[in-house]
Design a protein around this motif. Structure first.
Motif, short mmCIF file in Angstrom:
data_model
loop_
_atom_site.label_atom_id
_atom_site.label_comp_id
_atom_site.label_asym_id
_atom_site.label_seq_id
_atom_site.Cartn_x
_atom_site.Cartn_y
_atom_site.Cartn_z
N ALA A 76 0.82 -1.21 0.00
CA ALA A 76 0.00 0.00 0.00
C ALA A 76 0.86 1.26 0.00
O ALA A 76 1.89 1.31 0.67
N THR A 77 0.41 2.27 -0.74
CA THR A 77 1.16 3.52 -0.82
C THR A 77 0.39 4.70 -0.22
O THR A 77 0.91 5.81 -0.19
N ARG A 78 -0.82 4.47 0.24
CA ARG A 78 -1.64 5.55 0.81
C ARG A 78 -1.56 5.50 2.33
O ARG A 78 -1.23 4.47 2.92
N PRO A 79 -1.88 6.62 3.01
CA PRO A 79 -1.75 6.64 4.47
C PRO A 79 -2.77 5.79 5.22
O PRO A 79 -2.54 5.41 6.36
N LEU A 80 -3.90 5.47 4.60
CA LEU A 80 -4.93 4.65 5.25
C LEU A 80 -5.10 3.36 4.47
O LEU A 80 -5.06 3.35 3.23
N VAL A 81 -5.32 2.25 5.19
CA VAL A 81 -5.53 0.95 4.55
C VAL A 81 -6.86 0.38 5.02
O VAL A 81 -7.13 0.31 6.22
N LEU A 82 -7.68 -0.01 4.08
CA LEU A 82 -8.95 -0.68 4.35
C LEU A 82 -8.83 -2.12 3.90
O LEU A 82 -8.55 -2.38 2.72
#
Length: 145
Positions: A76-82
């Motif tokens: 993942a490269t985004r600050p939040l992970v779902l």
């Protein structure tokens, strides 16, 4: 980029082609989508070609749900992970709404409300996670079981 643009969605798949397609169709294209496939043989990997915004991590064998989620989180490269199951799907705007709760610095983790197909609440929700609630679950519930 709005709140959805801050989200990487990790989906673990193992032979759930049709459910996975529905799941992917439900996601806003602003989210980063990472599908970790655990060696599917049902055409899931080929179906993913329909979704240019989905990134595939392809395992040659079923590494298990936890290990595959960890692979997706690492990619993942985004600050939040779902973490989203392949048999679940998001309603319009729900990922953005969920991501927006992190504007409050006191929020460390959050999960969406799960509904059954008929729209009724799926009994998977909990009250606010507090130290007292964790203590009760860890100590008191253990004594009851």
């Amino acid at each position: 980029m709005g709140p959805a643009g801050d989200v990487s969605v990790v989906i673990v798949n193992f032979n759930t082609k049709n459910a996975l397609r529905r799941c992917l169709l439900s996601l806003d294209e602003a989210v980063e989508v990472i599908v970790v496939d655990n060696g599917s043989t049902d055409g899931s990997v080929e179906m993913l070609q329909e979704f240019s915004h989905a990134r595939l991590i392809q395992n040659s064998a079923n590494r298990g749900f936890g290990a595959a989620n960890n692979q997706g989180i690492q990619a993942a490269t985004r600050p939040l992970v779902l973490l989203l199951n392949s048999d679940a799907y998001a309603t319009r705007g729900s990922v953005s709404i969920l991501a927006s709760v992190f504007a409050d610095e006191g929020v460390a983790a959050a999960g969406g409300m799960l509904l059954n197909l008929d729209g009724s609440l799926q009994e998977s929700c909990a009250n606010e996670l507090t130290l007292w609630a964790v203590f009760l679950r860890a100590v008191v519930a253990r004594e009851i079981v």
